[in-house]
Design an enzyme around this catalytic site. Sequence first.
Site, short mmCIF file in Angstrom:
data_model
loop_
_atom_site.label_atom_id
_atom_site.label_comp_id
_atom_site.label_asym_id
_atom_site.label_seq_id
_atom_site.Cartn_x
_atom_site.Cartn_y
_atom_site.Cartn_z
N HIS A 76 -14.06 25.85 14.59
CA HIS A 76 -13.20 25.70 15.76
C HIS A 76 -11.75 26.14 15.48
O HIS A 76 -11.15 26.89 16.25
CB HIS A 76 -13.17 24.23 16.19
O1 RIB Z 1 -13.81 19.20 17.75
C1 RIB Z 1 -13.42 20.05 16.69
C2 RIB Z 1 -12.10 19.65 16.15
O2 RIB Z 1 -12.20 18.35 15.60
C3 RIB Z 1 -11.65 20.55 14.98
O3 RIB Z 1 -10.24 20.61 14.98
C4 RIB Z 1 -12.13 19.82 13.76
O4 RIB Z 1 -11.30 20.04 12.61
C5 RIB Z 1 -11.99 18.39 14.18
O5 RIB Z 1 -10.68 17.99 13.91
#
Ligand code: RIB
Length: 352
Positions: free
Chosen positions: A277
Amino acid sequence: MSEGEARIPLLLDVDTGIDDSLALLYACASPEAEIVAVTCVAGNVDARQVAENTRAVLELAGRLDVEVALGREAPLARPLVTTPETHGPRGIGYAVLPPAIRPLSARFGPDVIVEEARHRPGELTLVTLGPLTNLAVALQHEPALPTLLRRWVMMGGSYRSPGNTAPTTEWNVSVDPEAAERCIAAFGRPEATAARIAAGLAPLPLALGLDVTERAKLLPHHLAALAARAGSYADPARDPAAGSVASNAIVRYVDDALRFYMEFHSRYDGFYGAFIHDPFALAAALDPALVRTEALPVDVELGGTLTTGETVTDWRRAWGRPATLDVAVAGDAATFFARFVERVGGLAERVG
Ligand code: RIB
Ligand code: CA
């Protein structure tokens, strides 16, 4: 980056975890990125572990020059919930890094955001990759922040896809929904949007949610290509008990961190790979052409029995309110992965 091409000054707010660490490596590997400072927030792991991981990863990349500041150690209004099952007890999967050498900044994370934005008005892009607690506190200290920053880019939310935490919630927003509600409201105020348009800035924050990041699966062949680009070797699918055999330190880190993350995704998402992500959000902050967006009214549910932390999105404009976020609705995953492999693999080759 061609000679004379302007660099993009970034403030990064992280809860280093595995994908945050990959975003840090991507930033270090991107010639157009100027890392002004990194602020740490509690999320995937506790904030002090985040700060340790963040400095250790930057030092792994040879970046002992970047200021790393500790921010909030708990959400605004609820107890901290971490996610060791996703990122490992220390937040970097199976990887082991030497203890960080440099001390933490003497500054408090939210103060770094405010002071740097005041020092370089209209220039800095803030990229938040964790819960929004630090940004919410920064807004308390400086309500004009939405017009001082060049832009706010957020990894967070899920705008018309299932959540990854509760059925309708995404992790970063769910850890501190009060902070998320406060930040989205502040940046979406009509006077803030008008001031940003008058200053020639993008009117709304850019939000990359699960709708885009969960359509980009990093697979073992991407890691193998990254290792090869570095002149090294990696095989996360081998015996999980064995550590990476990569000779290159950055490849070894990525291999061991991702093996934990891929095992998690295999259990929870049914594929041996990873949604990375945070690097996708950072890549889009550097090149917004990687995503297609739609300006939408978004608010955060705070009183739901089942839905607190949901980024409620008014796709049919039923509320009659102005848009508050530029929501990414599609992303160019192939281009992103090609850049990720090339840039982080190239960094690994250079740093050795
Ligand atoms: O949902 C994904 C996010 O949540 C990303 O930033 C991952 O590192 C967690 O923090
Ligand atoms: Ca994160």
